[in-house]
Design a protein around this motif. Structure first.
Motif, PDB file in Angstrom:
ATOM      1  N   TYR A 115       0.711  -1.221  -0.075  1.00 51.96           N
ATOM      2  CA  TYR A 115       0.180  -0.079   0.050  1.00 51.96           C
ATOM      3  C   TYR A 115       0.807   1.416  -0.220  1.00 51.96           C
ATOM      4  CZ  TYR A 115      -3.908  -2.899   1.702  1.00 51.96           C
ATOM      5  OH  TYR A 115      -4.722  -3.887   1.832  1.00 51.96           O
ATOM      6  N   HIS A 124     -14.635  -6.984   0.854  1.00 53.75           N
ATOM      7  CA  HIS A 124     -14.448  -8.128   0.155  1.00 53.75           C
ATOM      8  C   HIS A 124     -14.416  -9.385   0.970  1.00 53.75           C
ATOM      9  CE1 HIS A 124     -10.265  -7.700   1.029  1.00 53.75           C
ATOM     10  NE2 HIS A 124     -10.174  -8.990   0.994  1.00 53.75           N
ATOM     11  N   ASP A 126     -12.729 -13.252   1.458  1.00 57.84           N
ATOM     12  CA  ASP A 126     -11.792 -14.244   0.744  1.00 57.84           C
ATOM     13  C   ASP A 126     -12.369 -15.403   0.460  1.00 57.84           C
ATOM     14  OD1 ASP A 126     -10.360 -11.988   2.074  1.00 57.84           O
ATOM     15  OD2 ASP A 126      -8.497 -12.912   1.682  1.00 57.84           O
ATOM     16  N   VAL A 136      -7.393 -17.648   7.330  1.00 53.36           N
ATOM     17  CA  VAL A 136      -6.809 -16.946   6.751  1.00 53.36           C
ATOM     18  C   VAL A 136      -5.808 -16.123   7.825  1.00 53.36           C
ATOM     19  CG1 VAL A 136      -6.157 -14.889   5.135  1.00 53.36           C
ATOM     20  CG2 VAL A 136      -8.169 -16.516   4.565  1.00 53.36           C
ATOM     21  N   SER A 138      -3.265 -12.947   8.582  1.00 46.37           N
ATOM     22  CA  SER A 138      -2.555 -11.850   8.134  1.00 46.37           C
ATOM     23  C   SER A 138      -1.744 -11.104   9.198  1.00 46.37           C
ATOM     24  CB  SER A 138      -3.868 -10.917   7.478  1.00 46.37           C
ATOM     25  OG  SER A 138      -3.665  -9.617   8.181  1.00 46.37           O
ATOM     26  N   MET A 171      -8.466 -14.564  10.689  1.00 45.65           N
ATOM     27  CA  MET A 171      -9.911 -14.962  10.295  1.00 45.65           C
ATOM     28  C   MET A 171     -10.182 -16.416   9.999  1.00 45.65           C
ATOM     29  SD  MET A 171     -10.701 -11.745   7.741  1.00 45.65           S
ATOM     30  CE  MET A 171     -11.832 -12.658   6.765  1.00 45.65           C
ATOM     31  N   HIS A 180     -14.399  -7.474   4.711  1.00 42.35           N
ATOM     32  CA  HIS A 180     -13.497  -6.718   5.392  1.00 42.35           C
ATOM     33  C   HIS A 180     -12.728  -5.831   4.032  1.00 42.35           C
ATOM     34  CE1 HIS A 180     -11.441 -10.391   4.010  1.00 42.35           C
ATOM     35  NE2 HIS A 180     -10.564  -9.735   3.929  1.00 42.35           N
ATOM     36  N   ARG A 198       2.949   0.483   3.330  1.00 46.08           N
ATOM     37  CA  ARG A 198       2.387  -0.617   4.285  1.00 46.08           C
ATOM     38  C   ARG A 198       2.591  -1.949   3.475  1.00 46.08           C
ATOM     39  NH1 ARG A 198      -2.800  -3.241   5.075  1.00 46.08           N
ATOM     40  NH2 ARG A 198      -2.770  -4.396   7.110  1.00 46.08           N
ATOM     41  N   ASN A 200       1.035  -5.883   3.811  1.00 44.74           N
ATOM     42  CA  ASN A 200       0.176  -6.800   4.214  1.00 44.74           C
ATOM     43  C   ASN A 200       0.473  -8.419   3.554  1.00 44.74           C
ATOM     44  OD1 ASN A 200      -2.808  -8.355   4.103  1.00 44.74           O
ATOM     45  ND2 ASN A 200      -2.231  -7.769   6.196  1.00 44.74           N
TER      46      ASN A 200
HETATM   47  C1  MD6 Z   1      -4.832  -5.664   4.551  1.00 49.16           C
HETATM   48  N1  MD6 Z   1      -6.349  -7.891   4.267  1.00 49.16           N
HETATM   49  O1  MD6 Z   1      -4.971  -5.996   5.600  1.00 49.16           O
HETATM   50  C2  MD6 Z   1      -6.145  -6.797   3.904  1.00 49.16           C
HETATM   51  N2  MD6 Z   1      -8.051 -10.697   4.164  1.00 49.16           N
HETATM   52  O2  MD6 Z   1      -4.183  -5.057   3.778  1.00 49.16           O
HETATM   53  C3  MD6 Z   1      -7.336  -8.678   4.043  1.00 49.16           C
HETATM   54  O3  MD6 Z   1      -7.888  -8.519   2.799  1.00 49.16           O
HETATM   55  C4  MD6 Z   1      -7.218  -9.834   4.802  1.00 49.16           C
HETATM   56  O4  MD6 Z   1      -6.317  -9.039   6.762  1.00 49.16           O
HETATM   57  C5  MD6 Z   1      -8.158 -11.856   4.871  1.00 49.16           C
HETATM   58  C6  MD6 Z   1      -7.868 -12.163   6.165  1.00 49.16           C
HETATM   59  C7  MD6 Z   1      -7.201 -11.221   6.615  1.00 49.16           C
HETATM   60  C8  MD6 Z   1      -6.934  -9.837   5.972  1.00 49.16           C
END
Ligand code: MD6
Ligand code: FE
Length: 207
Positions: A115, A124, A126, A136, A138, A171, A180, A198, A200
């Motif tokens: 980012y 969205h 996942d 998932v 993160s 998640m 999210h 950033r 992720n």
């Molecule tokens: C983000 N994260 O943190 C975007 N998806 O930049 C996500 O879209 C995400 O953080 C699934 C599970 C955890 C997440």
């Protein structure tokens, strides 16, 4: 190294478990070095949605499969758009998964999102993975980001939390499919990335 004993979430929002400050600065710096090597072998690219819009984040992946979005839609592929295999997921990143999701099989994909100060990610789910019973995980590195958590269907009330560098989020279970997104980042809020921004990482069992 990441602590081996199973950590306790510092916060749980709508079933999304947050482990704030789980990764030490040393671990974050180690990961960043490994991510630079990944990006050398598998350069960041700007995905295009099936509707032809450029996404504002830049992406790459590690693992046996990586996530691709282009005019043909979203999917996991075994190769980078340049036609090379994705680099393997570094041990330091896999150990975060085994720490917070010890009962799950190891992930085969690590999506890496970058980012810049203007990037965001719309709400969205996942759901491109084969087994949606697997979580998932993160990992946030660099500038702080405002993470919005919604519901299992689009719309409705939401709650937001700032994700800081070194925070880990899981998640899983009933929260696996909550909507999210990232509303915005806070430029200059972390010194981890020399030029700001950033990163992720999302670890998944894709196949
Ligand atoms: C983000 N994260 O943190 C975007 N998806 O930049 C996500 O879209 C995400 O953080 C699934 C599970 C955890 C997440
Ligand atoms: Fe997501």
């Amino acid at each position: 190294m990441v602590k081996k004993s199973k950590p306790t979430p510092t916060m749980t929002i709508r079933g999304v478990r947050l482990f704030q400050g789980l990764l030490s600065r040393e671990v974050q710096t180690e990961m960043l070095g490994q991510l630079r090597e990944i990006a050398r072998a598998a350069p960041f690219f700007r995905p295009v949605t099936s509707r032809g819009q450029n996404m504002s984040v830049r992406m790459t992946s590690a693992g046996t499969v990586g996530w691709i979005s282009d005019r043909r839609g979203y999917r996991y592929e075994t190769q980078h758009p340049d036609g090379k295999d994705w680099p393997p997921i570094p041990e330091s990143i896999l150990s975060v998964w085994t720490s917070v999701a010890p009962d799950a099989p190891l992930p085969d994909s690590c999506l890496i999102n970058f980012y810049d100060p203007d990037a965001r990610m719309g709400m969205h789910q996942d759901r491109d993975e084969t087994d949606l019973d697997q979580p998932v995980v993160s990992i946030s590195l660099g500038d702080e980001a405002l993470f919005r958590i919604g519901n299992l269907t689009r719309g409705g009330k939401t709650e937001s939390v700032w994700l800081n560098s070194g925070d880990v989020l899981v998640m899983g279970g009933p929260a696996r499919l909550v909507y999210h997104g990232i509303d915005r980042i806070r430029p200059g809020s972390s010194q981890l990335l020399p030029d700001g921004g950033r990163i992720n990482l999302t670890l998944r069992v894709a196949r």
